[in-house]
Design a protein around this motif. Structure first.
Motif, PDB file in Angstrom:
ATOM      1  N   GLN A  16       0.848  -1.187   0.000  1.00 14.90           N
ATOM      2  CA  GLN A  16       0.000   0.000   0.000  1.00 14.90           C
ATOM      3  C   GLN A  16       0.890   1.246   0.000  1.00 14.90           C
ATOM      4  O   GLN A  16       1.365   1.670   1.039  1.00 14.90           O
ATOM      5  CB  GLN A  16      -0.906  -0.014   1.238  1.00 14.90           C
TER       6      GLN A  16
ATOM      7  N   LEU B  74       5.606   1.761   1.761  1.00 14.84           N
ATOM      8  CA  LEU B  74       5.608   0.346   2.142  1.00 14.84           C
ATOM      9  C   LEU B  74       6.315  -0.536   1.106  1.00 14.84           C
ATOM     10  O   LEU B  74       6.767  -1.626   1.442  1.00 14.84           O
ATOM     11  CB  LEU B  74       4.188  -0.164   2.407  1.00 14.84           C
TER      12      LEU B  74
ATOM     13  N   CYS C  75      -1.553  -1.688  -4.063  1.00 18.59           N
ATOM     14  CA  CYS C  75      -2.998  -1.912  -3.941  1.00 18.59           C
ATOM     15  C   CYS C  75      -3.501  -1.150  -2.730  1.00 18.59           C
ATOM     16  O   CYS C  75      -3.187  -1.493  -1.595  1.00 18.59           O
ATOM     17  CB  CYS C  75      -3.301  -3.407  -3.814  1.00 18.59           C
ATOM     18  N   ASP C  76      -4.246  -0.088  -2.983  1.00 20.19           N
ATOM     19  CA  ASP C  76      -4.926   0.644  -1.913  1.00 20.19           C
ATOM     20  C   ASP C  76      -6.403   0.341  -2.093  1.00 20.19           C
ATOM     21  O   ASP C  76      -6.998   0.696  -3.121  1.00 20.19           O
ATOM     22  CB  ASP C  76      -4.652   2.149  -2.047  1.00 20.19           C
TER      23      ASP C  76
ATOM     24  N   THR D  13      -8.998   1.557  -1.077  1.00 18.92           N
ATOM     25  CA  THR D  13      -9.946   2.660  -1.259  1.00 18.92           C
ATOM     26  C   THR D  13      -9.973   3.124  -2.723  1.00 18.92           C
ATOM     27  O   THR D  13     -10.754   3.988  -3.083  1.00 18.92           O
ATOM     28  CB  THR D  13      -9.606   3.874  -0.357  1.00 18.92           C
TER      29      THR D  13
ATOM     30  N   CYS E  68      -5.354  -9.199   4.932  1.00 21.74           N
ATOM     31  CA  CYS E  68      -4.953  -8.799   6.300  1.00 21.74           C
ATOM     32  C   CYS E  68      -4.936  -7.284   6.380  1.00 21.74           C
ATOM     33  O   CYS E  68      -3.890  -6.673   6.663  1.00 21.74           O
ATOM     34  CB  CYS E  68      -3.569  -9.334   6.638  1.00 21.74           C
ATOM     35  N   ILE E  69      -6.070  -6.671   6.103  1.00 20.99           N
ATOM     36  CA  ILE E  69      -6.160  -5.224   5.944  1.00 20.99           C
ATOM     37  C   ILE E  69      -7.233  -4.668   6.863  1.00 20.99           C
ATOM     38  O   ILE E  69      -8.348  -5.203   6.908  1.00 20.99           O
ATOM     39  CB  ILE E  69      -6.498  -4.901   4.468  1.00 20.99           C
ATOM     40  N   ALA E  70      -6.884  -3.625   7.593  1.00 18.53           N
ATOM     41  CA  ALA E  70      -7.883  -2.942   8.417  1.00 18.53           C
ATOM     42  C   ALA E  70      -7.403  -1.529   8.678  1.00 18.53           C
ATOM     43  O   ALA E  70      -6.202  -1.255   8.631  1.00 18.53           O
ATOM     44  CB  ALA E  70      -8.079  -3.674   9.742  1.00 18.53           C
ATOM     45  N   PHE E  71      -8.365  -0.653   8.947  1.00 22.57           N
ATOM     46  CA  PHE E  71      -7.996   0.734   9.270  1.00 22.57           C
ATOM     47  C   PHE E  71      -9.122   1.409  10.035  1.00 22.57           C
ATOM     48  O   PHE E  71     -10.294   1.237   9.718  1.00 22.57           O
ATOM     49  CB  PHE E  71      -7.737   1.539   7.981  1.00 22.57           C
TER      50      PHE E  71
ATOM     51  N   TYR F 143     -11.290 -10.217  14.813  1.00 23.24           N
ATOM     52  CA  TYR F 143     -10.919 -10.111  16.227  1.00 23.24           C
ATOM     53  C   TYR F 143     -12.176 -10.267  17.077  1.00 23.24           C
ATOM     54  O   TYR F 143     -13.280  -9.930  16.656  1.00 23.24           O
ATOM     55  CB  TYR F 143     -10.232  -8.749  16.472  1.00 23.24           C
TER      56      TYR F 143
ATOM     57  N   TYR G 232     -11.965  -0.667  21.140  1.00 26.74           N
ATOM     58  CA  TYR G 232     -11.986  -1.238  19.785  1.00 26.74           C
ATOM     59  C   TYR G 232     -13.052  -0.556  18.915  1.00 26.74           C
ATOM     60  O   TYR G 232     -12.910  -0.453  17.704  1.00 26.74           O
ATOM     61  CB  TYR G 232     -12.179  -2.757  19.860  1.00 26.74           C
TER      62      TYR G 232
ATOM     63  N   LYS H 200     -15.566  -5.417  12.160  1.00 29.08           N
ATOM     64  CA  LYS H 200     -15.235  -6.854  12.177  1.00 29.08           C
ATOM     65  C   LYS H 200     -16.500  -7.714  12.239  1.00 29.08           C
ATOM     66  O   LYS H 200     -16.540  -8.806  11.655  1.00 29.08           O
ATOM     67  CB  LYS H 200     -14.313  -7.180  13.355  1.00 29.08           C
TER      68      LYS H 200
ATOM     69  N   GLY I 126      -5.949 -13.611  18.481  1.00 30.75           N
ATOM     70  CA  GLY I 126      -5.764 -12.890  19.734  1.00 30.75           C
ATOM     71  C   GLY I 126      -4.891 -11.665  19.485  1.00 30.75           C
ATOM     72  O   GLY I 126      -4.303 -11.516  18.415  1.00 30.75           O
ATOM     73  N   PRO I 127      -4.803 -10.754  20.481  1.00 33.45           N
ATOM     74  CA  PRO I 127      -4.037  -9.526  20.272  1.00 33.45           C
ATOM     75  C   PRO I 127      -2.543  -9.794  20.078  1.00 33.45           C
ATOM     76  O   PRO I 127      -1.952 -10.600  20.782  1.00 33.45           O
ATOM     77  CB  PRO I 127      -4.288  -8.728  21.556  1.00 33.45           C
TER      78      PRO I 127
ATOM     79  N   LEU J 240       1.887  -2.920  13.918  1.00 34.57           N
ATOM     80  CA  LEU J 240       1.701  -1.495  13.629  1.00 34.57           C
ATOM     81  C   LEU J 240       0.235  -1.090  13.813  1.00 34.57           C
ATOM     82  O   LEU J 240      -0.073  -0.089  14.480  1.00 34.57           O
ATOM     83  CB  LEU J 240       2.127  -1.258  12.177  1.00 34.57           C
TER      84      LEU J 240
HETATM   85  O1  0WD Z   1      -3.807  -7.785  17.544  1.00 35.27           O
HETATM   86  C1  0WD Z   1      -3.767  -7.733  16.317  1.00 35.27           C
HETATM   87  N1  0WD Z   1      -2.731  -7.207  15.708  1.00 35.27           N
HETATM   88  C2  0WD Z   1      -4.893  -8.299  15.527  1.00 35.27           C
HETATM   89  C3  0WD Z   1      -5.046  -7.965  14.202  1.00 35.27           C
HETATM   90  C4  0WD Z   1      -5.849  -9.196  16.205  1.00 35.27           C
HETATM   91  C5  0WD Z   1      -6.884  -9.706  15.354  1.00 35.27           C
HETATM   92  C6  0WD Z   1      -7.004  -9.324  14.047  1.00 35.27           C
HETATM   93  N2  0WD Z   1      -6.093  -8.462  13.481  1.00 35.27           N
HETATM   94  C7  0WD Z   1      -6.270  -8.095  12.078  1.00 35.27           C
HETATM   95  C8  0WD Z   1      -6.287  -6.627  11.759  1.00 35.27           C
HETATM   96  O2  0WD Z   1      -7.520  -6.034  12.110  1.00 35.27           O
HETATM   97  C9  0WD Z   1      -6.077  -6.680  10.263  1.00 35.27           C
HETATM   98  O3  0WD Z   1      -7.292  -7.028   9.618  1.00 35.27           O
HETATM   99  O4  0WD Z   1      -5.216  -8.601  11.316  1.00 35.27           O
HETATM  100  C10 0WD Z   1      -5.108  -7.856  10.115  1.00 35.27           C
HETATM  101  C11 0WD Z   1      -3.651  -7.477   9.922  1.00 35.27           C
HETATM  102  O5  0WD Z   1      -3.283  -6.516  10.889  1.00 35.27           O
HETATM  103  P1  0WD Z   1      -1.857  -6.438  11.612  1.00 35.27           P
HETATM  104  O6  0WD Z   1      -0.961  -7.465  11.084  1.00 35.27           O
HETATM  105  O7  0WD Z   1      -2.144  -6.356  13.063  1.00 35.27           O
HETATM  106  O8  0WD Z   1      -1.370  -4.957  11.242  1.00 35.27           O
HETATM  107  P2  0WD Z   1      -0.347  -4.316  10.194  1.00 35.27           P
HETATM  108  O9  0WD Z   1       0.943  -5.027  10.155  1.00 35.27           O
HETATM  109  O10 0WD Z   1      -0.306  -2.844  10.541  1.00 35.27           O
HETATM  110  O11 0WD Z   1      -1.077  -4.513   8.797  1.00 35.27           O
HETATM  111  C12 0WD Z   1      -2.298  -3.906   8.470  1.00 35.27           C
HETATM  112  C13 0WD Z   1      -2.150  -3.303   7.088  1.00 35.27           C
HETATM  113  C14 0WD Z   1      -1.702  -1.868   6.956  1.00 35.27           C
HETATM  114  O12 0WD Z   1      -0.700  -1.492   7.632  1.00 35.27           O
HETATM  115  P3  0WD Z   1      -0.706   0.015   8.272  1.00 35.27           P
HETATM  116  O13 0WD Z   1      -0.344  -0.260   9.679  1.00 35.27           O
HETATM  117  O14 0WD Z   1       0.313   0.686   7.446  1.00 35.27           O
HETATM  118  O15 0WD Z   1      -2.069   0.629   8.157  1.00 35.27           O
HETATM  119  O16 0WD Z   1      -3.334  -3.099   6.403  1.00 35.27           O
HETATM  120  C15 0WD Z   1      -2.970  -2.425   5.217  1.00 35.27           C
HETATM  121  C16 0WD Z   1      -1.657  -1.771   5.441  1.00 35.27           C
HETATM  122  O17 0WD Z   1      -0.648  -2.437   4.768  1.00 35.27           O
HETATM  123  N3  0WD Z   1      -3.886  -1.378   4.856  1.00 35.27           N
HETATM  124  C17 0WD Z   1      -4.283  -1.208   3.596  1.00 35.27           C
HETATM  125  N4  0WD Z   1      -4.015  -1.908   2.475  1.00 35.27           N
HETATM  126  C18 0WD Z   1      -4.547  -1.480   1.335  1.00 35.27           C
HETATM  127  N5  0WD Z   1      -5.337  -0.408   1.268  1.00 35.27           N
HETATM  128  C19 0WD Z   1      -5.107  -0.072   3.611  1.00 35.27           C
HETATM  129  C20 0WD Z   1      -5.638   0.333   2.368  1.00 35.27           C
HETATM  130  N6  0WD Z   1      -6.420   1.419   2.245  1.00 35.27           N
HETATM  131  N7  0WD Z   1      -5.182   0.404   4.882  1.00 35.27           N
HETATM  132  C21 0WD Z   1      -4.437  -0.405   5.639  1.00 35.27           C
END
Ligand code: 0WD
Length: 255
Positions: free
Chosen positions: A40, A44, A63-64, A66, A92-95, A146, A156, A163, A190-191, A195
């Motif tokens: 993204q 990155l 790939c964004d 949005t 694995c994307i959330a915001f 989650y 949350y 979710k 789990g948590p 990032l």
């Molecule tokens: O405790 C946790 N870490 C948990 C995470 C517990 C349970 C579930 N999750 C989920 C998250 O909600 C998410 O769906 O796991 C998934 C992966 O999250 P992660 O590994 O915890 O977090 P991270 O390494 O930050 O990856 C998430 C990535 C983004 O990273 P940043 O931090 O830069 O926002 O989601 C991607 C991005 O790479 N992302 C996007 N990709 C494409 N388009 C966008 C977007 N608009 N926004 C965020």
């Protein structure tokens, strides 16, 4: 040989080497899968390229979620890289705006509600639409959720609502894609300190709370989530779809 030998998969959401997507990619590769990554934005790309090299994975482009044109472009590039199609996609994307991952859900703004639901929930459906065309012999779609989808969790907030919608969409997508032998499942992790998690208020307290209260008396690692993901995208789980599997050291039975 290997659980995923001959399988080709696209992994979305690698941000760095702490990302759950990275743990999943590493496990999938260890089990023999051939992988492609997206990233993204340019910032990155520099992180993702060396990680991809470690796993002999292709980087198919930006790939964004949005921006629908960037999703199309990433899937077109994936189709060119894997001309025989793909077997799995890991989402694995959330915001959410981190100012709203603290305090009351009640105070969520409409703008952040829409953006959080778009990126954290709808994007999985948008990806499923493109993946369907590349999965000619069936396949497996996987997303990450989650426990905050099922129960109130402190801070949350709108992510819990997103979710819950994501988990419902797993069931609807499973029904729609089942006739084409495309399975749709989620892991409720789990948590884990990543990032994205660092934006959640009092996250260290949530980790401690899980260590004290989960049946296994600890938190989970990205490798443990990765191993379950490898199972869910493999033929070992071929009888399962529409499922949400908890990889949370058992926290969901007590929380
Ligand atoms: O405790 C946790 N870490 C948990 C995470 C517990 C349970 C579930 N999750 C989920 C998250 O909600 C998410 O769906 O796991 C998934 C992966 O999250 P992660 O590994 O915890 O977090 P991270 O390494 O930050 O990856 C998430 C990535 C983004 O990273 P940043 O931090 O830069 O926002 O989601 C991607 C991005 O790479 N992302 C996007 N990709 C494409 N388009 C966008 C977007 N608009 N926004 C965020």
């Amino acid at each position: 040989t290997g659980l995923l030998a001959g399988k080709r998969g696209l992994v979305l959401g690698v941000a760095n080497n702490r990302s759950i997507a990275w743990g999943i990619a590493r496990s999938a590769r260890q089990h023999g899968a051939e992988l492609a990554f997206t990233y993204q934005g340019e910032a990155l790309r520099k992180r993702v390229e060396p990680l991809a090299r470690e796993l002999d994975a292709a980087v198919v482009g930006h790939c964004d979620v949005t921006d629908p044109a960037s999703i199309d472009a990433a899937f077109e590039a994936t189709g060119r890289h894997f001309p025989d199609g793909i077997d799995f996609v890991v989402h694995c994307i959330a915001f959410s705006d981190k100012d709203e991952l603290t305090g009351r859900y009640l105070d969520t703004s409409e703008a952040n509600f829409s953006k959080s639901l778009l990126i954290s929930c709808y994007s999985f459906t948008a990806i499923a639409q493109r993946a369907e065309k590349l999965m000619r012999n069936g396949g497996s779609l996987l997303t990450l959720t989650y426990y905050g989808a099922e129960k109130w969790m402190p801070h949350y907030n709108v992510m819990g609502v997103a979710k819950a919608a994501l988990e419902a969409s797993v069931r609807y997508l499973a029904a729609d894609l089942g006739p084409q032998k495309i399975r749709v499942n989620a892991i409720s992790a789990g948590p884990i300190k990543t990032l994205a998690a660092s934006g959640i208020g009092d996250f260290r307290y949530i980790l401690k709370w899980n260590e004290y209260n989960a049946p296994l008396r600890r938190t989970v690692t990205i490798d443990e989530v990765g191993e379950t993901a490898a199972y869910l995208v493999s033929d070992m789980s071929r009888g399962m779809t529409g499922e949400i599997l908890h990889v949370d050291a058992g926290y969901h039975v007590v929380g």
